[in-house]
Design a protein around this motif. Structure first.
Motif, PDB file in Angstrom:
ATOM      1  N   MET A 185     -36.561  21.407 -27.864  1.00  0.00           N
ATOM      2  CA  MET A 185     -37.544  20.901 -26.903  1.00  0.00           C
ATOM      3  C   MET A 185     -37.147  19.523 -26.361  1.00  0.00           C
ATOM      4  N   MET A 232     -43.676  26.916 -31.149  1.00  0.00           N
ATOM      5  CA  MET A 232     -44.387  25.926 -30.361  1.00  0.00           C
ATOM      6  C   MET A 232     -45.113  24.931 -31.269  1.00  0.00           C
ATOM      7  N   CYS A 260     -38.848  20.976 -33.632  1.00  0.00           N
ATOM      8  CA  CYS A 260     -39.821  21.983 -34.068  1.00  0.00           C
ATOM      9  C   CYS A 260     -39.182  22.874 -35.135  1.00  0.00           C
ATOM     10  N   GLU A 287     -39.555  29.799 -27.009  1.00  0.00           N
ATOM     11  CA  GLU A 287     -40.842  29.839 -27.718  1.00  0.00           C
ATOM     12  C   GLU A 287     -41.730  28.693 -27.275  1.00  0.00           C
ATOM     13  N   HIS A 298     -42.914  18.571 -33.940  1.00  0.00           N
ATOM     14  CA  HIS A 298     -43.143  17.867 -32.671  1.00  0.00           C
ATOM     15  C   HIS A 298     -43.296  16.357 -32.849  1.00  0.00           C
TER      16      HIS A 298
HETATM   17 ZN    ZN Z   1     -42.827  23.692 -31.261  1.00  0.00          ZN
END
Ligand code: ZN
Ligand code: ZN
Length: 430
Positions: free
Chosen positions: A111, A1, A132, A167, A402
Motif C-alpha cells: 500500500m 485491507m 499490512c 486487496e 496500516h
Molecule cells: Zn490493509
C-alpha cells in the motif's frame, strides 16, 4: 485491507493473552513431519518475505510479486495459472488420489505509505510499503505449498493456492471471480489469514463476523419546511440505535486486548453492540428532497437487520412522518462471515495438535469498520478467515496493520506454515 479509520486502535492488543508455553502435541506423525519441514525451509521463507518487503507493489501493479510467486509454485511442480483478475495467480496441488478440494487464499499487494520503514531491509519502491503484512501472507502461503508438496504421496484431494492481488482497494477478489476463478477451481472449503497485533505464535477466529459491520445509513425525506429540525431529529434517531453506555470500558480500545473483557475473553464486552459514529453525519439535497446520512457499526446481524425497521418506526411516530420517503443501509466495506461449523472444527483440530494456548477462540468482534475483501469469496464457498499473531511485545514489535511502524516477529511465518499446513491436512483427511 484491515482499514483503520481511527488511530485509537494502536497497540490495542497489548494486554492480550501472552503465550506462556508453546505446547505441542506431536503424536500425529504427519504434523511432526510438517514442523520438521517448516524448520528446514524457514530461512528461505524469511528471505522471500524480505525480498517482497523490499519491492512492494500496490494493487493492480503486482507484476514482480506475481512473477516470483508463479516461479516458486512452478518449481514446486504445481499446475500454475497466472493473470487472473489482474496479477492473480493460482497454484494447484493434486494429491495421489482424488478427494476433497480446499483453497488457501493469500493477498499479495502493498500500500502507499511515505513513512520511513522501520526494518533493516527497507522498501526500495518510494512511497510504497508492506504495512499490512501481505508480504508475510505470501511467504506463508508459499511455505504451506512447499510443505504440502512433501506430503503429496499421502494426499487425497486437491489444494488450490489462490494469490489475490488488489486487496487494499477491495477490487482483487471480485476481479478474480469475474475472471472465472470458480470455473477454474471448485473448492469445497476456503481459508485465509491476516496478520494482527496478537502475539506471534497464536492464531484466532470466531464464527460469523470478525470485524464490526460498518454501514452507512441514508434517510430520504421530501423537502419539508424545517430542515434544521429534521436534521436534528434524524441524527437523534440514528444515535438512539447505539446500545453501549458512554461510561462503558468498551470505548477504551486498549481493552479489546484484555484477556477477560477483550475480544478473546469469554466475558467479552465487544459483542451484541451497535455504535454510531458521532462525528460523521451529513445532510444533502437528493431526489427532490434531502438525504441525511450517518455511519453505524454492528457486531451482529440481528441488530443490523433491526436497524431500518426501528428507524422507520421512530420516523412514523414523529412530526416528520409525512415527509419521509425511504431508509436504507449501504455497504461501506465487505463484511466477513465465517462459517460456524468450519470455525468450530478448525479450532478444535488445531488445538488438538498445537495446544489450546496457541489457538484462540474469539468471543468479541473487533470494534472497528475494518474488513477484508476475502468476504467476497465467502458467500461462494464455506470458509474461515483467521487472525494470526505477529507481535512480540518484549522486542517492541507490534504488528498493527496500516500503522507507519508496522512490523512483525518473523517467527509468525513458521506458525502460519505449521498450523495452516496441518489444518489443510486435517480438513482433507478428517
Ligand atoms: Zn490493509
Ligand atoms: Zn491486509
Amino acid at each position: 485491507m484491515l482499514k483503520t479509520p481511527s488511530n485509537t486502535l494502536t497497540i490495542f492488543f497489548f494486554l492480550l493473552v501472552t503465550i506462556s508455553t508453546l505446547g505441542q502435541n506431536t503424536t500425529k506423525n504427519i504434523h511432526t513431519e510438517i514442523q520438521q519441514h517448516t524448520e528446514q525451509i524457514f530461512d528461505s521463507l524469511v528471505k522471500i518475505r524480505r525480498d517482497l518487503h523490499m519491492y512492494p507493489e500496490v494493487g493492480g501493479e503486482e507484476k514482480r510479486t506475481s512473477t516470483k510467486i508463479a516461479a516458486y509454485l512452478t518449481e514446486l511442480g504445481l499446475e500454475v495459472k497466472t493473470g487472473i483478475g489482474g496479477y492473480g495467480v493460482v497454484g494447484i496441488l493434486k494429491g495421489v488420489k482424488p478427494g476433497k478440494k480446499i483453497a488457501w487464499r493469500a493477498d499479495i499487494d502493498a500500500m502507499p505509505s511515505k513513512a520511513p520503514d522501520v526494518v533493516d531491509f527497507p522498501s526500495k519502491h518510494e512511497g510504497v510499503r508492506h504495512i499490512c503484512g501481505h508480504d508475510v501472507h505470501t511467504a506463508v502461503a508459499l511455505g504451506i505449498a512447499n510443505t504440502l508438496v512433501q506430503q503429496k504421496e499421502d494426499l487425497e484431494g486437491t489444494i488450490y493456492f489462490v494469490f489475490q492481488p488488489s486487496e487494499e482497494n477491495i477490487k482483487g477478489a471480485l476481479a478474480m471471480m469475474d475472471d472465472g476463478l470458480f470455473d477454474m477451481i471448485q473448492p469445497e472449503e476456503m481459508y485465509a489469514m491476516h496478520v494482527t497485533p496478537f502475539p506471534a505464535g497464536t492464531i484466532a477466529a470466531k464464527p460469523e463476523e470478525m470485524f464490526s459491520d460498518y454501514k452507512k445509513v441514508d434517510l430520504f425525506f421530501k423537502k419539508g419546511n424545517n430542515k434544521d429540525a429534521l436534521y436534528e431529529f434524524a441524527k437523534q434517531a440514528i444515535l438512539s440505535l447505539e446500545n453501549v453506555s458512554p461510561e462503558s470500558k468498551f470505548w477504551n480500545m486498549q481493552n479489546m486486548g484484555d484477556p477477560e473483557i477483550g475480544i478473546a475473553g469469554t466475558k467479552s464486552i465487544y459483542k451484541n453492540y451497535t455504535t454510531v459514529d458521532k462525528n460523521n453525519f451529513s445532510i444533502k439535497e437528493a431526489n427532490n428532497g434531502v438525504k441525511i446520512s450517518g455511519f453505524i457499526s454492528f457486531s451482529d446481524k440481528k441488530q443490523r437487520d433491526a436497524a431500518i425497521p426501528s428507524l422507520k418506526k421512530k420516523i412514523a411516530d414523529s412530526e416528520f412522518a409525512e415527509d419521509f420517503s425511504t431508509a436504507e443501509l449501504v455497504n461501506v466495506f465487505p463484511t466477513l462471515d465465517n462459517n460456524e461449523r468450519l470455525v468450530n472444527e478448525s479450532l478444535e483440530q488445531l488445538s488438538d495438535i498445537y495446544g489450546e494456548n496457541r489457538v484462540l477462540r474469539l468471543h468479541g468482534v473487533v470494534a472497528d469498520g475494518r474488513s477484508d475483501d476475502f468476504a467476497f469469496f465467502q458467500p461462494k464457498v464455506p470458509s474461515v478467515y483467521f487472525f494470526m499473531g505477529g507481535s512480540n511485545y518484549e522486542k517492541g514489535i507490534i504488528a498493527q496493520t496500516h500503522s507507519p511502524n508496522f512490523a512483525v516477529d518473523e517467527s509468525c511465518i513458521k506458525t502460519g506454515v505449521n498450523l495452516f499446513s496441518s489444518l489443510i491436512i486435517e480438513r482433507l483427511n478428517p
